[in-house]
Design a protein around this motif. Structure first.
Motif, PDB file in Angstrom:
ATOM      1  N   VAL A 173      56.228  46.689   8.066  1.00 43.86           N
ATOM      2  CA  VAL A 173      54.972  47.253   8.602  1.00 43.86           C
ATOM      3  C   VAL A 173      53.953  47.450   7.478  1.00 43.86           C
ATOM      4  O   VAL A 173      52.774  47.107   7.634  1.00 43.86           O
ATOM      5  N   LEU A 174      54.412  47.984   6.358  1.00 45.82           N
ATOM      6  CA  LEU A 174      53.468  48.213   5.249  1.00 45.82           C
ATOM      7  C   LEU A 174      52.880  46.902   4.732  1.00 45.82           C
ATOM      8  O   LEU A 174      51.715  46.847   4.327  1.00 45.82           O
ATOM      9  N   ALA A 175      53.675  45.843   4.746  1.00 45.10           N
ATOM     10  CA  ALA A 175      53.176  44.535   4.284  1.00 45.10           C
ATOM     11  C   ALA A 175      52.111  43.974   5.225  1.00 45.10           C
ATOM     12  O   ALA A 175      51.289  43.146   4.816  1.00 45.10           O
ATOM     13  N   HIS A 176      52.133  44.409   6.494  1.00 45.30           N
ATOM     14  CA  HIS A 176      51.188  43.859   7.473  1.00 45.30           C
ATOM     15  C   HIS A 176      50.150  44.892   7.912  1.00 45.30           C
ATOM     16  O   HIS A 176      49.440  44.684   8.897  1.00 45.30           O
ATOM     17  N   TRP A 177      50.069  46.013   7.238  1.00 42.54           N
ATOM     18  CA  TRP A 177      49.187  47.112   7.652  1.00 42.54           C
ATOM     19  C   TRP A 177      47.728  46.740   7.428  1.00 42.54           C
ATOM     20  O   TRP A 177      47.371  46.238   6.364  1.00 42.54           O
ATOM     21  N   THR A 178      46.869  46.995   8.438  1.00 41.43           N
ATOM     22  CA  THR A 178      45.457  46.595   8.314  1.00 41.43           C
ATOM     23  C   THR A 178      44.460  47.740   8.507  1.00 41.43           C
ATOM     24  O   THR A 178      43.331  47.641   8.037  1.00 41.43           O
ATOM     25  N   VAL A 179      44.872  48.785   9.222  1.00 40.28           N
ATOM     26  CA  VAL A 179      43.902  49.863   9.504  1.00 40.28           C
ATOM     27  C   VAL A 179      43.616  50.634   8.216  1.00 40.28           C
ATOM     28  O   VAL A 179      44.530  50.910   7.430  1.00 40.28           O
ATOM     29  N   GLY A 180      42.359  51.013   8.024  1.00 38.24           N
ATOM     30  CA  GLY A 180      41.951  51.718   6.799  1.00 38.24           C
ATOM     31  C   GLY A 180      42.532  53.115   6.707  1.00 38.24           C
ATOM     32  O   GLY A 180      42.964  53.699   7.711  1.00 38.24           O
ATOM     33  N   ARG A 181      42.531  53.614   5.477  1.00 41.02           N
ATOM     34  CA  ARG A 181      43.128  54.916   5.217  1.00 41.02           C
ATOM     35  C   ARG A 181      42.402  56.041   5.960  1.00 41.02           C
ATOM     36  O   ARG A 181      43.035  56.915   6.555  1.00 41.02           O
ATOM     37  N   ALA A 182      41.055  56.025   5.881  1.00 39.35           N
ATOM     38  CA  ALA A 182      40.293  57.127   6.487  1.00 39.35           C
ATOM     39  C   ALA A 182      40.585  57.208   7.981  1.00 39.35           C
ATOM     40  O   ALA A 182      40.861  58.292   8.515  1.00 39.35           O
ATOM     41  N   ALA A 183      40.555  56.060   8.654  1.00 39.99           N
ATOM     42  CA  ALA A 183      40.783  56.053  10.105  1.00 39.99           C
ATOM     43  C   ALA A 183      42.208  56.464  10.444  1.00 39.99           C
ATOM     44  O   ALA A 183      42.436  57.327  11.310  1.00 39.99           O
ATOM     45  N   SER A 184      43.171  55.854   9.757  1.00 43.10           N
ATOM     46  CA  SER A 184      44.570  56.132  10.118  1.00 43.10           C
ATOM     47  C   SER A 184      44.961  57.578   9.793  1.00 43.10           C
ATOM     48  O   SER A 184      45.614  58.251  10.590  1.00 43.10           O
ATOM     49  N   HIS A 185      44.496  58.080   8.654  1.00 45.54           N
ATOM     50  CA  HIS A 185      44.834  59.466   8.310  1.00 45.54           C
ATOM     51  C   HIS A 185      44.098  60.458   9.208  1.00 45.54           C
ATOM     52  O   HIS A 185      44.610  61.540   9.477  1.00 45.54           O
ATOM     53  N   SER A 186      42.907  60.088   9.671  1.00 46.44           N
ATOM     54  CA  SER A 186      42.180  60.976  10.591  1.00 46.44           C
ATOM     55  C   SER A 186      42.933  61.109  11.899  1.00 46.44           C
ATOM     56  O   SER A 186      43.088  62.214  12.442  1.00 46.44           O
TER      57      SER A 186
END
Lengths: 228, 269
Positions: A173-186
């Motif tokens: 999953v980490l190798a294919h992760w695309t969503v940005g940090r700000a959005a995903s952490h929000s």
């Protein structure tokens, strides 16, 4: 990445943290803020562990470990979540999301394992009943030690299986992760805070002036966020 | 087996310090054999056992065997406040109270010790300590400080409650129920509930801000300015939804679904 050789220390720590939930000593070593931090530290990234632990702690605030109810087992699960989040020395985007997801999913499975163990404890207690009714010290001690040992084993197995299952999934999953940090952490923070806020309101809103206490704290909290 | 009943005494019977320490230590494992049939019962017997050895005849005598059999039967209570019952039951057994009286006491104490403990500890002290830890997290304390603060604070209350419980039970014997009506125990959950609400308002925004990571993850400030209000709005809407939904819709399941969707979207894009 967590190597197979690391399974033993994780399983041993998972056993202690899992047993702490109910059996011994209930000192809340099993709370996510502690267990996930330990998991991250053991995996080599304590910052990821504490971040995962804080989010899981918010989610776990909903769980009241009341008697016979069935609830998630946060001890070994949080250790696994913290370890998964901290399994890469550099915190990758998505690592905390995965850690929290793994923590919640493992806590769910752990809750089922605890339910099964309590059923097994019941079988053992029923078998020991005639001896206990005769006042046998040995029967009481044997039952207690057997059940405690079984809980330690249960938590160790849950920890080992969870790490074996989730480590390759985490890497993929980490190798294919695309969503940005700000959005995903929000999204992550909002979901966790919603669970915590909802749970606290459900548990405490009966107190006189409850909404004013909450509001006063929130005003101060938001001011601190703005000025900090 | 029925041992001879001895006359109850006004002064607490003698109990050695080694037995007191053993009873107290074992209380940390009172739920070790928790099960759906006898619940806390065997655990109560396990905790009381070192004291019961001081009954006339010692661990091989009929009084010991009768008492141990009684104490391992069904019992349920909050694990910390079970200490009150253990102290009272040990005293009652050492005083030689009639078996029927002890059985009635056990039955009567289950409800009050369960509900009081749940309100005081699970719905009060534990969330209070969790929120203090989250506040420290939000204020950017180090992981070590957060863990020590949480464990130190929680266990100061936890160990004190167990010690208070066993002492109160021992002093009060079968009349201990009156001690549970003390203003501190009755009003404590109310005070804690207010403190929890205030702390929740204070700690959750700070914790959200740290998770989103204005500084820690070096997110550009324009992203953060958009992310934080949106996160706050999403949190409020979801929290309101969770409060209004039936109790069986648990928040952790909702969080699991939200995260699963986020992960799937992220890897499918």
């Amino acid at each position: 990445m967590i190597a197979a050789a690391q399974l033993l220390p994780f399983s041993l720590l998972g056993a202690l943290l899992g047993a702490d939930v109910v059996s011994f000593p209930q000192a809340m070593l099993s709370r996510p803020i502690v267990a996930a931090t330990l998991g991250g530290a053991l995996a080599g990234n304590v910052a990821a562990g504490v971040l995962t632990g804080a989010v899981l702690e918010m989610v776990a605030m909903e769980t009241l470990p009341v008697g016979a109810s069935r609830y998630p087992e946060w001890g070994s699960a949080s250790l696994v979540g913290g370890a998964i989040a901290g399994s890469h020395l550099v915190m990758r985007p998505g690592a905390i999301i995965l850690g929290v997801f793994v923590g919640i999913a493992t806590a769910w499975a752990g809750g089922w394992s605890m339910y099964a163990l309590r059923r097994l404890n019941g079988v053992w207690a029923e078998r020991a009943l005639p001896a206990m009714e005769a006042g046998s010290r040995r029967a009481v001690m044997t039952l207690q030690i057997r059940c405690l040992t079984a809980d330690l084993l249960r938590a160790a197995i849950v920890t080992a299986i969870a790490l074996l299952v989730w480590t390759p999934i985490n890497d993929y999953v980490l190798a294919h992760w695309t969503v940005g940090r700000a959005a995903s952490h929000s999204i992550l923070a909002a979901a966790a805070a919603a669970v915590a806020g909802g749970a606290i309101w459900r548990q405490s809103h009966g107190a006189a002036g409850s909404k004013w206490y909450l509001l006063a704290g929130a005003v101060l909290g938001v001011v601190l966020v703005i000025v900090a | 087996m029925t041992g001879p009943d001895r006359a109850p005494t006004a002064i607490a019977p003698a109990l050695s310090w080694s037995a007191r320490i053993a009873v107290f230590t074992r209380m940390f494992a009172v739920q070790g054999s928790w099960n759906y049939e006898t619940m806390l019962g065997p655990g109560i017997g396990f905790c009381a056992e070192p004291a019961l050895r001081e009954l006339p005849g010692g661990p091989d005598g009929p009084a010991y065997k009768d008492a141990l059999a009684r104490e391992t039967r069904y019992f349920n209570a909050h694990p910390y406040l079970a200490a009150v019952a253990i102290g009272a039951l040990v005293r009652a057994e050492l005083e030689g109270r009639p078996a029927a009286q002890i059985e009635r006491f056990r039955t009567a104490m289950c409800g009050p010790l369960g509900s009081l403990g749940d309100r005081l500890v699970w719905a009060g002290w534990l969330p209070f300590c969790s929120l203090v830890a989250l506040l420290a997290f939000g204020l950017r304390a180090s992981p070590l400080v957060i863990v020590i603060l949480f464990l130190g604070l929680y266990n100061a209350g936890h160990v004190a409650l167990r010690a208070w419980g066993v002492n109160t039970g021992w002093r009060g014997g079968l009349r201990v129920a009156a001690s549970l009506g003390s203003p501190l125990l009755q009003r404590g959950p109310q005070y804690l509930a207010r403190a929890v609400l205030f702390l929740a308002g204070l700690a959750l925004p700070l914790a959200i801000a740290r998770v989103i990571g204005r500084r820690g993850l070096e997110i550009p400030s324009h992203d953060w300015r958009i992310a934080l209000p949106l996160a706050a709005l999403f949190a409020i809407v979801l929290a309101a939804l969770l409060v209004r939904l039936p109790a069986r819709v648990e928040g952790w399941r909702a969080a699991l679904v939200v995260l699963a969707v986020l992960i799937l979207i992220s890897i499918a894009r």
